[in-house]
Design an enzyme around this catalytic site. Structure first.
Site, PDB file in Angstrom:
ATOM      1  CB  THR A 275      19.829 -13.152   1.424  1.00  0.00           C
ATOM      2  OG1 THR A 275      19.910 -13.484   2.819  1.00  0.00           O
ATOM      3  CG2 THR A 275      18.442 -13.479   0.908  1.00  0.00           C
TER       4      THR A 275
ATOM      5  CE  LYS B 263      22.513 -21.216   7.708  1.00  0.00           C
ATOM      6  NZ  LYS B 263      21.948 -20.570   6.509  1.00  0.00           N
TER       7      LYS B 263
ATOM      8  CE  LYS C 108      27.005 -19.305   4.532  1.00  0.00           C
ATOM      9  NZ  LYS C 108      25.943 -19.031   3.596  1.00  0.00           N
ATOM     10  NE  ARG C 109      22.063 -18.193  14.129  1.00  0.00           N
ATOM     11  CZ  ARG C 109      21.091 -17.963  14.987  1.00  0.00           C
ATOM     12  NH1 ARG C 109      20.470 -16.792  14.986  1.00  0.00           N
ATOM     13  NH2 ARG C 109      20.730 -18.861  15.871  1.00  0.00           N
TER      14      ARG C 109
ATOM     15  CE  LYS D 280      22.134  -9.484   2.678  1.00  0.00           C
ATOM     16  NZ  LYS D 280      21.756 -10.202   3.905  1.00  0.00           N
TER      17      LYS D 280
ATOM     18  CG  HIS E 227      11.460 -18.131   4.484  1.00  0.00           C
ATOM     19  ND1 HIS E 227      12.126 -17.178   3.737  1.00  0.00           N
ATOM     20  CD2 HIS E 227      10.245 -17.614   4.744  1.00  0.00           C
ATOM     21  CE1 HIS E 227      11.341 -16.129   3.575  1.00  0.00           C
ATOM     22  NE2 HIS E 227      10.184 -16.374   4.175  1.00  0.00           N
TER      23      HIS E 227
HETATM   24  C1  26Q Z   1      10.336 -21.124  14.818  1.00  0.00           C
HETATM   25  C2  26Q Z   1       9.653 -21.581  15.929  1.00  0.00           C
HETATM   26  C3  26Q Z   1      10.232 -21.521  17.194  1.00  0.00           C
HETATM   27  C4  26Q Z   1      11.494 -20.970  17.332  1.00  0.00           C
HETATM   28  C5  26Q Z   1      12.188 -20.510  16.222  1.00  0.00           C
HETATM   29  C6  26Q Z   1      11.611 -20.607  14.947  1.00  0.00           C
HETATM   30  C7  26Q Z   1      12.357 -20.133  13.755  1.00  0.00           C
HETATM   31  C8  26Q Z   1      12.987 -18.891  13.765  1.00  0.00           C
HETATM   32  C9  26Q Z   1      13.695 -18.450  12.657  1.00  0.00           C
HETATM   33  C10 26Q Z   1      12.463 -20.916  12.609  1.00  0.00           C
HETATM   34  C11 26Q Z   1      13.171 -20.466  11.503  1.00  0.00           C
HETATM   35  C12 26Q Z   1      13.802 -19.223  11.512  1.00  0.00           C
HETATM   36  C13 26Q Z   1      14.569 -18.693  10.389  1.00  0.00           C
HETATM   37  C14 26Q Z   1      14.708 -19.239   9.212  1.00  0.00           C
HETATM   38  C15 26Q Z   1      15.526 -18.619   8.159  1.00  0.00           C
HETATM   39  O1  26Q Z   1      16.179 -17.620   8.363  1.00  0.00           O
HETATM   40  N1  26Q Z   1      15.533 -19.179   6.947  1.00  0.00           N
HETATM   41  C16 26Q Z   1      16.316 -18.623   5.857  1.00  0.00           C
HETATM   42  O2  26Q Z   1      15.490 -17.732   5.121  1.00  0.00           O
HETATM   43  C17 26Q Z   1      16.242 -17.035   4.145  1.00  0.00           C
HETATM   44  C18 26Q Z   1      15.323 -16.021   3.500  1.00  0.00           C
HETATM   45  O3  26Q Z   1      14.422 -16.651   2.656  1.00  0.00           O
HETATM   46  C19 26Q Z   1      16.826 -18.006   3.136  1.00  0.00           C
HETATM   47  O4  26Q Z   1      17.643 -17.271   2.258  1.00  0.00           O
HETATM   48  C20 26Q Z   1      17.646 -19.083   3.836  1.00  0.00           C
HETATM   49  O5  26Q Z   1      18.049 -20.056   2.907  1.00  0.00           O
HETATM   50  C21 26Q Z   1      16.822 -19.734   4.937  1.00  0.00           C
HETATM   51  O6  26Q Z   1      17.624 -20.633   5.689  1.00  0.00           O
END
Ligand code: 26Q
Length: 806
Positions: free
Chosen positions: A652, A550, A544-545, A656, A356
């Site tokens: 995503t 972004k 979004k975050r 929406k 991702h």
């Molecule tokens: C990992 C290790 C330690 C702490 C946190 C994490 C961690 C947590 C969440 C790393 C990444 C995430 C989330 C990533 C994320 O949301 N990515 C998004 O995924 C969506 C679904 O595929 C995409 O549409 C987005 O582009 C992408 O940013």
């Protein structure tokens, strides 16, 4: 079984639950109790169907999908489940007749916010499609006591509060202590040969009990019900009695408390790695419990593990559950007695990996010592996988530089993405562009060795939730124009709307739907922020975050430029424009928090300056979350998807907004590329560099100061950051960041972005043209349905049959 297929029956069922669980009548019940009682009524139906689904899967000996994810951002379930079960109307009416407002009861339900953003919400949308497509599937994660923090804005700044969702949210959870598993950390390995087989025992490890809490997942228009299994961590000993008897009361409890921190809280970082040992514990905890429970059930059914890969497939949502690979190896070898080659043959056919992100700081790496001490046996297995893989790479390339780049264990670190690529049956990206970047850049050497493993599955969203449920006005219009509800199971039916593209009456009705949704949002914003939005303004939204890639800051720079234009000419004619933001920043991400503060300073300035009256508004909506998105999406007119090209894997939110008729201003990044393919230049507002231009510019040596010097408007905007606004806070730090480094090339794309915003506003002036574009966006959004994405996973990755929707 109680029937609930009439308002009367529903009322009786709810009252029965109120009496039994809360000892009260409807007159005495609170909204929370009504919510819980209604949930219990629906769960009774779902529980029967869940059991029937399990029996059927077992009888058919069907292959099962196990979706492993550290996050499931479920949001609320009451209305959604009622809707999927086809009793939404009965439930709403029953609640009303019992003396409540249905909407208040629905809103009493807290969001199950067990996720950060896109990745977690994607998992939740896919659960809906998995059930609707009648695929035998289970989601697995952690039953976090606290989900993503609640965000408050105090003096313009983000403050984090705990999200204690379980008090009411547990209405959907069924604990199953009889299916608990034991998970072990630490200890030392003892090995011995017996019966020609190497035995490995782990001695002195600490033990954690993993207790499943199951949530039923009903699909739409089907009796198929899947399960989301959330593991809770419990200590196996209430306390250490030997310490207790010595009077060491606090230490006697310590172990107990330590264990239960595992499921305490979701890590709030998104697209950034915190290498904390508790996070690693969380990952192994839920992965180990999951693999044990899946293997146990497999052996119960088949009496052998030799056909495990024929009957099971694990899909891992990014690398976070990657320990499933060594853990399955461990169980197949140490518990089931297989040798390495047998275990490896099964494991590599049983796991599939979805990537991702390509951001370097988000690629998971763990320090060797951490894995070694916490998971000694898993560490040994990883080392052996790494060694064998390295031999393969050496033989193929005979190039030490490539061996180093592709290594799984290197420089004292374990690289989880490389482990997944080496071990998994498939590797997929989440949009066409992103999958190309995986093939041609991030994993290019691995891809040259095994090109057949690399796939694309463009993300999708649950269109039943994100359109039909949350936008009833639009749903009604679609049902009327497409002559039925077929689109609910066959989203491509939305295409039928295209024939109304030039129907003035239809376009006006579409405009009316949007206006009503805007009024509803305006009420919400007034309650939430005190800001009275002008519903005649264009609602321009970035939700979004908060992350630098972004580029919320680019949006801010443009708003400041509009503000300058108004200051220069207070009589300037201008389409009223309301800019709305929703965003959480990771608590440790200082720059992201500064950007939130900047948005609030700007909002304070703009909303209180007479020159902006009836022209310009800015609002930061606090605590953006699934349930807020459900009010926001239907009311949005402009969707900001402005990441630096090559950085957003898919997005995503973009889907929406599109489905709810907002027009996109965006870069050719992530799934925007595919949106552009179906919409053409004429139905969205593209701007900025393409991914290849970004790479080229970076390679040539990008100099943000040069852009700043040569663009007067931009110069003034960046300087304004230094002076700040009427609250007296200077944002010189952010200005310096742009001038010195500008990693995400905001300055480079600024001019092109402003031009695109000008096109947006010019188009908005012609309501008919705007509504026409909006209609075409809705009509062509069908490919972004999660049903399509999940069907692709089923056909091309899992090779499992599914209900054909047409
Ligand atoms: C990992 C290790 C330690 C702490 C946190 C994490 C961690 C947590 C969440 C790393 C990444 C995430 C989330 C990533 C994320 O949301 N990515 C998004 O995924 C969506 C679904 O595929 C995409 O549409 C987005 O582009 C992408 O940013």
């Amino acid at each position: 079984m109680t029937s609930i297929h009439s308002v009367e029956k529903m009322k009786k069922a709810i009252c029965d639950k109120l009496k039994l669980n809360f000892g009260c009548t409807a007159d005495e019940a609170t909204e929370g109790q009504m919510m819980r009682a209604s949930a219990l009524v629906l769960r009774e139906i779902m529980a029967d169907r869940e059991i029937a689904t399990k029996h059927e899967t077992r009888a058919k000996k069907a292959r099962q999908v196990h979706y492993l994810s550290m996050e499931f951002l479920m949001g609320r379930s009451l209305k959604k489940n009622a809707w999927n079960l086809g009793v939404g109307e009965y439930l709403s009416k029953a609640i009303e007749e019992l003396g409540f407002h249905a909407s208040d009861v629905f809103e009493a339900e807290p969001d199950a916010a067990l996720g950060n953003g896109g990745l977690g919400r994607l998992a939740a949308c896919y659960l809906d499609s998995l059930s609707t497509l009648e695929i035998p599937a289970t989601g697995y994660s952690i039953c976090y006591e606290m989900g993503i923090f609640r965000q408050r804005i105090v003096d313009g700044q983000q403050v984090e509060l705990p999200d204690e969702w379980k008090e009411l949210g547990s209405a959907w959870l069924l604990p199953k202590p009889q299916e608990a598993e034991h998970v072990y950390f630490g200890g030392t390995l003892r090995k011995f040969w017996d019966n020609d087989r190497l035995h490995v025992v782990n001695e002195g490890a600490s033990e954690v009990l993993a207790v499943p809490c199951d949530m039923e997942i009903a699909g739409y228009d089907t009796d198929h019900v899947n399960t989301l299994r959330l593991w809770d961590a419990k200590s196996t000993t209430p306390m250490d009695m030997s310490l207790f008897s010595q009077g060491e009361y606090l230490r006697a409890m310590e172990q107990h408390a330590m264990v239960e921190t595992i499921a305490k809280v979701l890590y709030p970082e998104d697209n950034h790695i915190e290498g904390k040992s508790l996070r690693l514990k969380q990952q192994y905890f839920f992965v180990s419990a999951t693999v044990q429970s899946v293997v146990r059930k497999h052996i119960e059914t088949y009496g052998t593990v030799m056909n495990f890969h024929e009957k099971n497939v694990f899909q891992i949502n990014d690398t976070h559950p990657a320990l499933v690979i060594p853990e399955l190896m461990r169980i197949l070898m140490d518990d089931a007695g297989l040798d390495w080659d047998e275990a490896w043959g099964i494991t590599r056919q049983s796991v599939a990996y979805t990537n991702h992100t390509v951001l370097a700081e988000a690629l998971e790496r763990w320090p060797q010592e951490l894995i070694e001490t916490l998971l000694p046996r898993v560490w040994e297995i990883i080392v052996e996988i790494a060694r064998r893989y390295q031999d393969e790479v050496d033989a193929y390339y005979q190039d030490p530089a490539k061996t180093a780049e592709m290594a799984i264990v290197w420089d004292g670190q374990v690289r989880m993405a490389n482990l997944c690529v080496a071990a998994c049956r498939t590797i997929n990206g989440v949009s066409a562009l992103h999958s190309d970047i995986l093939r041609n850049d991030l994993f290019r050497y691995q891809c040259a060795m095994t090109p057949e493993k690399f796939q694309n599955v463009t993300n999708g969203i649950d269109h039943r939730r994100w359109l039909s449920e949350i936008n009833p006005g639009l749903d009604a219009l679609i049902v009327e124009l497409t002559k039925g509800k077929k689109y609910l199971l066959y989203p491509q039916d939305l295409k039928k709307l295209e024939k109304y593209a030039d129907d003035a009456a239809v376009l006006e009705r579409l405009g009316d739907v949007k206006r009503k949704n805007k009024e509803r949002l305006a009420k919400y914003v007034k309650r939430d922020t005190g800001i009275v939005l002008d519903t005649g303004a264009v609602f321009d939204v970035q939700a979004k975050r908060l992350h630098e890639y972004k580029r919320q800051l680019l949006n801010v720079l443009h708003i400041i430029s509009l503000y300058h234009a108004l200051q220069d000419d207070p009589n300037m004619a201008m389409q009223p424009h309301a800019f709305l933001f929703g965003a959480k920043a990771a608590p440790g991400y200082a720059v992201a928090k500064r950007i939130i503060r900047l948005i609030n300073s700007l909002a304070d300035q703009v909303n209180n300056d007479p020159v902006c009256r009836d022209k310009l508004q800015v609002a930061f909506l606090e605590n953006y979350r699934v349930s807020m998105a459900e009010t926001l999406m239907p009311a949005s007119e402009v969707s900001q998807q402005i990441s630096l090209a090559g950085k957003e894997a898919s997005g995503t939110g973009n889907m929406k907004f599109m489905m709810n008729g907002a027009l996109t201003i965006g870069t050719l990044d992530g799934a925007n590329v595919e949106m552009h393919e179906v919409l053409g230049d004429e139905n969205m507002f593209l701007f900025g560099m393409h991914a290849d231009e970004v790479a080229r510019k970076k390679a040539e040596g990008y100099m943000p100061q040069m852009v700043y010097m040569h663009d007067e408007k931009l110069h003034r905007v960046v300087d304004q950051l230094k002076y700040g606004f009427r609250d007296g806070v200077s944002y010189e730090d952010l200005a310096q960041r742009l001038l010195m480094n500008d990693e995400y090339m905001l300055l480079e794309d600024f001019e092109s972005y402003c031009e695109a915003e000008a096109r947006v506003v010019a188009t908005y002036a012609d309501a008919k043209a705007w509504n026409r574009m909006s209609l075409l966006n809705i009509a062509r959004s069908g490919i972004f349905a999660a049903d399509r994405a999940v069907a692709q996973y089923a056909d091309n990755i899992w090779h499992v049959p599914h209900r054909k929707l047409s």
